[in-house]
Design a protein around this motif. Structure first.
Motif, mmCIF file in Angstrom:
data_model
loop_
_atom_site.group_PDB
_atom_site.id
_atom_site.type_symbol
_atom_site.label_atom_id
_atom_site.label_comp_id
_atom_site.label_asym_id
_atom_site.label_seq_id
_atom_site.Cartn_x
_atom_site.Cartn_y
_atom_site.Cartn_z
ATOM 1 N N ALA A 153 0.950 -1.193 -0.015
ATOM 2 C CA ALA A 153 0.034 0.055 -0.010
ATOM 3 C C ALA A 153 0.819 1.398 -0.049
ATOM 4 O O ALA A 153 0.733 2.233 -0.797
ATOM 5 C CB ALA A 153 -0.890 0.100 1.166
ATOM 6 N N ARG A 154 1.932 1.273 0.753
ATOM 7 C CA ARG A 154 2.762 2.454 0.767
ATOM 8 C C ARG A 154 3.405 2.758 -0.557
ATOM 9 O O ARG A 154 3.686 3.756 -1.039
ATOM 10 C CB ARG A 154 3.811 2.325 1.983
ATOM 11 C CG ARG A 154 4.796 3.243 2.217
ATOM 12 C CD ARG A 154 5.714 3.297 3.391
ATOM 13 N NE ARG A 154 6.580 4.097 3.478
ATOM 14 C CZ ARG A 154 7.529 4.143 4.415
ATOM 15 N NH1 ARG A 154 7.541 3.404 5.360
ATOM 16 N NH2 ARG A 154 8.637 5.208 4.647
ATOM 17 N N LEU A 155 3.957 1.279 -1.053
ATOM 18 C CA LEU A 155 4.809 1.576 -2.033
ATOM 19 C C LEU A 155 4.034 2.020 -3.556
ATOM 20 O O LEU A 155 4.206 2.974 -4.204
ATOM 21 C CB LEU A 155 5.157 -0.034 -2.548
ATOM 22 C CG LEU A 155 6.109 -0.108 -3.790
ATOM 23 C CD1 LEU A 155 7.264 0.280 -3.779
ATOM 24 C CD2 LEU A 155 6.119 -1.692 -4.328
ATOM 25 N N PHE A 156 2.632 1.529 -3.539
ATOM 26 C CA PHE A 156 1.851 2.254 -4.622
ATOM 27 C C PHE A 156 1.128 3.313 -4.308
ATOM 28 O O PHE A 156 0.583 3.947 -5.207
ATOM 29 C CB PHE A 156 0.664 0.997 -4.938
ATOM 30 C CG PHE A 156 1.292 -0.441 -5.164
ATOM 31 C CD1 PHE A 156 2.546 -0.678 -5.759
ATOM 32 C CD2 PHE A 156 0.531 -1.624 -5.111
ATOM 33 C CE1 PHE A 156 3.079 -1.812 -6.334
ATOM 34 C CE2 PHE A 156 1.093 -2.825 -5.430
ATOM 35 C CZ PHE A 156 2.321 -2.904 -6.081
ATOM 36 N N ALA A 157 1.317 3.726 -3.416
ATOM 37 C CA ALA A 157 1.018 5.491 -3.040
ATOM 38 C C ALA A 157 1.859 6.397 -3.691
ATOM 39 O O ALA A 157 1.618 7.608 -3.582
ATOM 40 C CB ALA A 157 0.337 5.538 -1.550
ATOM 41 N N ARG A 158 2.915 6.011 -3.816
ATOM 42 C CA ARG A 158 3.944 6.926 -4.388
ATOM 43 C C ARG A 158 4.145 6.825 -5.916
ATOM 44 O O ARG A 158 4.613 5.533 -6.396
ATOM 45 C CB ARG A 158 5.606 6.553 -3.894
ATOM 46 C CG ARG A 158 5.293 6.748 -2.148
ATOM 47 C CD ARG A 158 6.601 6.303 -1.612
ATOM 48 N NE ARG A 158 6.432 6.309 0.044
ATOM 49 C CZ ARG A 158 7.192 5.969 0.826
ATOM 50 N NH1 ARG A 158 8.460 5.334 0.434
ATOM 51 N NH2 ARG A 158 7.211 6.129 2.120
ATOM 52 N N PRO A 159 4.291 8.067 -6.683
ATOM 53 C CA PRO A 159 4.628 7.670 -8.031
ATOM 54 C C PRO A 159 5.862 7.116 -8.220
ATOM 55 O O PRO A 159 6.862 7.471 -7.684
ATOM 56 C CB PRO A 159 4.515 9.498 -8.452
ATOM 57 C CG PRO A 159 3.757 9.990 -7.505
ATOM 58 C CD PRO A 159 4.085 9.382 -6.394
ATOM 59 N N ALA A 160 5.819 6.295 -9.338
ATOM 60 C CA ALA A 160 7.304 5.652 -9.520
ATOM 61 C C ALA A 160 7.203 5.050 -10.858
ATOM 62 O O ALA A 160 6.305 4.513 -11.715
ATOM 63 C CB ALA A 160 7.354 4.600 -8.517
ATOM 64 N N ASN A 161 8.418 5.265 -11.652
ATOM 65 C CA ASN A 161 8.681 4.650 -12.948
ATOM 66 C C ASN A 161 9.519 3.158 -12.922
ATOM 67 O O ASN A 161 9.728 2.593 -13.734
ATOM 68 C CB ASN A 161 8.859 5.425 -13.860
ATOM 69 C CG ASN A 161 10.284 6.230 -13.615
ATOM 70 O OD1 ASN A 161 11.082 5.742 -12.783
ATOM 71 N ND2 ASN A 161 10.307 7.447 -13.743
ATOM 72 N N VAL A 162 10.114 3.117 -11.849
ATOM 73 C CA VAL A 162 10.910 1.831 -11.280
ATOM 74 C C VAL A 162 10.528 1.224 -10.134
ATOM 75 O O VAL A 162 10.741 1.869 -9.116
ATOM 76 C CB VAL A 162 12.409 2.393 -11.404
ATOM 77 C CG1 VAL A 162 13.377 0.982 -11.121
ATOM 78 C CG2 VAL A 162 12.995 2.852 -12.767
#
Length: 644
Positions: free
Chosen positions: A456-465
């Motif tokens: 949940a914490r990981l996917f709440a942050r914009p990321a391209n990697v």
């Protein structure tokens, strides 16, 4: 007769019913895989079978003198002892009886005839009978045999072992008892691919009944002869392996959905009827009113299908086309070379799996790719505009004293995902955290819940990697499947370390594998593709070693020949090889047909209910045909190329 039976078991924690009039039985020789959602009560059920806890209600029966051994997820040892002593601890009861026998024998020699002498003699006879029944006289030989079977050094210290080797010690400690029933909670934890394959072979060869919990679908397919699904408090049994279970479970849920739809439609009609008022008060309608009350109660008691985690990753801006470029990269730790002259290019959108034994250097290689480590030799060029989100298998990113909600959105009630603003409670609800659970401290969460929180914490942050280091640990199978779908559709780059073979097959487009001694190599495809390519490469290497000897033999034959005609004949197929070449297509077709027939029998699953040993034999034969097909095809290719 069943080794173990549970009838009408009930178990609850607070208001949550983990077991709701659940029934279960285990037959001799069965290997039963227990699956279910995180927090459903799987470990609690395993402890009931192990007689470590009791259900709130229900009948539990077991065969007389049944020996049951339980291996928890995280086995505990006295780290100061040797591996031999740790394994021998499984025979502590037998050794205690031996010590008492020796003590009684010494006392008996010093006590004159009389009442005390007779009592000691009676006790000695009882002890001897007990020792005979459990074969305690040969306990040292049993320990040494088990150590050899498991592949352990009895003189090694437990404190010096890796997590995977400690798991082997725990299994050895259980197997030395020669149990009737072996209970395993997440047995593949801490094991690498070779360790998992070793464990599969070991368990399939055991005669003991096996009841185990795992989320490793490939492991379930290889080992289980029956799947038991702990679903909303009930235990549902499915003969066959995990693949057969998936088919039957989908059919069952569809039937359940259709029946519920029919019931709800009829209930709605009856509710309309009762609201008409006048007709309902007539005497002849009393029975209909009673039926409506019963239907309302049935609807209230219905156990609805649990919701699934809703995964949606925050998409960052696009990174540069090249994420990382490594050229002749070398990394050492002291005298040990972990990465030796490795060259690779990671492109935007790649989904790469990193595989290798524990301690091979997978995490080190990841950090080199991300620029978090500097190589000792070679160059690493990092791409532009990288937004990296990191999933840590050790869960070191979690503050245990914080609440679940504060972990996701510190100091705010809102979180933004893909440009959409959501309340943190709603967002956590997507990951199956109820509001009261969202206010709890992180330290109160189970292992599976902590992994869901990290996601949940990981996917709440914009990321391209996305960098995922063992993300599948403790996740239940439905969440694993949803995570697979998410990563497959994800536009960014995925760098994945996992020992879940099915997960790797379903997600990655290439594999970077450890070849030993610091050498790494990239293979196209998933885990299964890597295995096939690795085995073929190994075979080619073996053939290359044989080639000089073959050439020398041919040269010798040419020198001894009077003319060049013999040499020409040697290069062509002999009569026997020509016949073999003609027969190979028929052989290959027969193997494929046999595998297809066995696959249909295994998928049906009924074979395991009729004859568990025959089901096991067919499962093993299905896997063996893969090897025979590969050998036959390679032989056909070799003979065909020589004929041209």
């Amino acid at each position: 007769m069943s080794l173990y039976t549970i009838i009408g078991a009930q178990l609850a924690f607070g208001h949550v019913a983990l077991l709701d009039h659940a029934d279960f039985s285990l037959e001799a020789g069965e290997r039963v895989g227990l699956i279910g959602r995180n927090g459903a009560g799987k470990s609690s059920l395993l402890k009931i079978v192990a007689d470590l806890t009791k259900p709130d209600d229900g009948l539990v029966t077991r065969q007389q003198h049944l020996t049951t051994v339980y291996v928890p997820q995280e086995p505990e040892f006295d780290t100061d002892i040797s591996v031999f002593d740790a394994v021998a601890a499984g025979l502590s009861e037998a050794r205690a009886l031996l010590d008492e026998y020796d003590e009684v024998a010494h006392r008996l020699a010093d006590v004159p005839e009389g009442a005390e002498h007779d009592a000691l003699l009676a006790r000695m006879n009882t002890l001897q009978s007990s020792l005979d029944s459990i074969d305690a006289w040969n306990w040292r030989n049993r320990v040494e045999t088990t150590l050899e079977q498991i592949g352990l050094d009895g003189d090694a210290r437990v404190s010096a072992l890796s997590g995977g080797m400690k798991k082997r010690v725990a299994l050895a400690r259980a197997l030395v008892v020669q149990p009737d029933v072996l209970l395993l909670d997440e047995p593949t934890n801490h094991l690498d691919f070779e360790g998992i394959r070793w464990l599969e072979d070991l368990l399939v060869s055991q005669r003991a009944g096996l009841f185990f919990i795992t989320h490793d679908r490939a492991f379930l397919d290889r080992v289980a002869t029956r799947i038991v699904d702990l679903d909303r408090g009930r235990l549902l049994s499915y003969p066959g392996n995990f693949s057969a279970y998936q088919t039957r479970k989908a059919q069952q849920l569809e039937v359940e959905r259709v029946e519920n739809d029919k019931f709800d439609k009829l209930l709605a009609q009856e509710e309309v009827w009762i609201r008409k008022g006048v007709e309902a008060r007539r005497t002849r309608s009393v029975g209909r009113i009673a039926r409506l009350v019963q239907m309302r109660n049935e609807r209230a008691d219905r156990r609805n299908v649990q919701g699934n985690v809703k995964l949606d990753v925050g998409q960052g801006e696009k990174s540069g086309k090249i994420v990382a470029e490594l050229t002749d990269v070398t990394k050492r730790y002291g005298a040990r070379t972990v990465i030796d002259e490795f060259t690779a290019t990671v492109m935007r959108g790649d989904k790469i799996g990193f595989v290798g034994p524990n301690g091979a250097g997978k995490t080190t290689l990841l950090k080199l790719i991300l620029g978090e480590l500097t190589p000792d030799d070679g160059t690493v060029r990092i791409g532009t505009n990288l937004q990296v989100a990191y999933f840590d298998q050790m869960r070191a990113q979690l503050d245990l004293d914080k609440s679940v909600a504060d972990t996701i959105s510190p100091g705010s009630d809102w979180v933004e995902v893909n440009g959409t603003r959501k309340h943190v409670m709603s967002y956590l609800g997507d990951f199956l955290f109820a509001p009261e659970r969202a206010r709890s401290p992180v330290q109160s969460l189970s292992g599976g819940e902590r992994n869901r929180l990290l996601l949940a914490r990981l996917f709440a942050r914009p990321a391209n990697v996305l960098v995922l280091d063992e993300p599948t640990n403790d996740l239940d199978i439905p969440t694993l499947e949803l995570l697979e779908e998410l990563l497959t559709d994800y536009d960014g780059t995925v760098l994945l370390v996992s020992h879940d073979r099915a997960f790797l097959d379903n997600v990655v487009t290439s594999v970077i594998a450890s070849e030993g001694e610091g050498k790494w190599r990239e293979y196209v495809g998933g885990f299964t593709d890597w295995q096939v390519q690795r085995d073929r490469s190994a075979q080619i290497a073996r053939d290359a070693l044989k080639q000089p000897a073959k050439e020398a033999a041919q040269e010798s034959a040419q020198k001894d020949s009077a003319t060049g005609r013999n040499a020409q004949r040697a290069a062509k197929l002999s009569f026997k090889e020509q016949r073999e070449l003609e027969a190979l297509p028929v052989q290959i077709a027969a193997l494929e047909a046999e595998q297809k027939t066995i696959g249909a029998q295994l998928e049906d699953g009924s074979i395991f209910a009729k004859d568990a040993s025959e089901g096991t034999r067919l499962t093993e034969r299905y896997g063996a045909i893969d090897g025979e097909l590969l050998t036959a095809m390679e032989r056909w290719d070799e003979l065909e190329s020589r004929r041209k």
